[in-house]
Design a protein around this motif. Structure first.
Motif, PDB file in Angstrom:
ATOM      1  N   GLU A  42     -15.967  42.069 114.188  1.00  0.00           N
ATOM      2  CA  GLU A  42     -14.609  42.330 113.703  1.00  0.00           C
ATOM      3  C   GLU A  42     -14.582  42.955 112.311  1.00  0.00           C
ATOM      4  OE1 GLU A  42     -15.697  38.048 112.947  1.00  0.00           O
ATOM      5  OE2 GLU A  42     -15.645  39.290 114.741  1.00  0.00           O
ATOM      6  N   PRO A  45     -15.462  47.953 111.546  1.00  0.00           N
ATOM      7  CA  PRO A  45     -14.692  49.140 111.153  1.00  0.00           C
ATOM      8  C   PRO A  45     -14.552  49.296 109.641  1.00  0.00           C
ATOM      9  CG  PRO A  45     -13.620  48.025 112.965  1.00  0.00           C
ATOM     10  CD  PRO A  45     -14.737  47.132 112.506  1.00  0.00           C
ATOM     11  N   SER A  52      -9.015  52.172 110.412  1.00  0.00           N
ATOM     12  CA  SER A  52      -8.409  51.378 111.478  1.00  0.00           C
ATOM     13  C   SER A  52      -9.451  51.059 112.543  1.00  0.00           C
ATOM     14  CB  SER A  52      -7.239  52.117 112.118  1.00  0.00           C
ATOM     15  OG  SER A  52      -7.697  53.193 112.907  1.00  0.00           O
ATOM     16  N   ARG A  53      -9.188  50.005 113.259  1.00  0.00           N
ATOM     17  CA  ARG A  53     -10.069  49.586 114.340  1.00  0.00           C
ATOM     18  C   ARG A  53     -10.074  50.615 115.471  1.00  0.00           C
ATOM     19  NH1 ARG A  53      -9.773  43.575 116.968  1.00  0.00           N
ATOM     20  NH2 ARG A  53     -10.860  44.141 118.858  1.00  0.00           N
ATOM     21  N   TYR A  57     -13.296  52.541 117.096  1.00  0.00           N
ATOM     22  CA  TYR A  57     -13.642  52.476 118.514  1.00  0.00           C
ATOM     23  C   TYR A  57     -13.729  53.872 119.131  1.00  0.00           C
ATOM     24  CZ  TYR A  57     -13.556  47.434 118.993  1.00  0.00           C
ATOM     25  OH  TYR A  57     -13.855  46.097 118.903  1.00  0.00           O
TER      26      TYR A  57
END
Length: 87
Positions: A42, A45, A52-53, A57
């Motif tokens: 978690e 990033p 941002s996550r 991704y």
């Protein structure tokens, strides 16, 4: 140096945009952290420089072809020791 000049140099010598090159290095760093287990997923990033996550991704999947979770799963099962390859 200015951004336009740097972008042109990256395009010419690496065959990609500056943002793609930076994201490739960030993802390689994320892969190292995942393999070493030194960073909780978690936190990846932020630790790798993504704002941002979702951006993390998307970049991770674009570079590796799999999600970070799948990469970890394959790495644990197959004990991945792939060499780091930079663009």
């Amino acid at each position: 140096t200015n951004q336009t000049y740097l972008s042109n140099v990256v395009n010419r010598y690496f065959g990609c945009h500056l943002k793609e090159l930076v994201n490739t290095y960030r993802v390689e760093y994320a892969k190292e952290l995942l393999r070493s287990g030194k960073c909780p997923p978690e936190e990846l990033p932020q630790r790798c420089g993504f704002l941002s996550r979702s951006a993390f991704y998307a970049a991770f999947k674009k570079v590796t072809g799999v999600s970070p979770q799948r990469y970890m799963k394959y790495g644990q099962r197959e004990k991945l020791s792939e060499p780091t390859e930079y663009v």
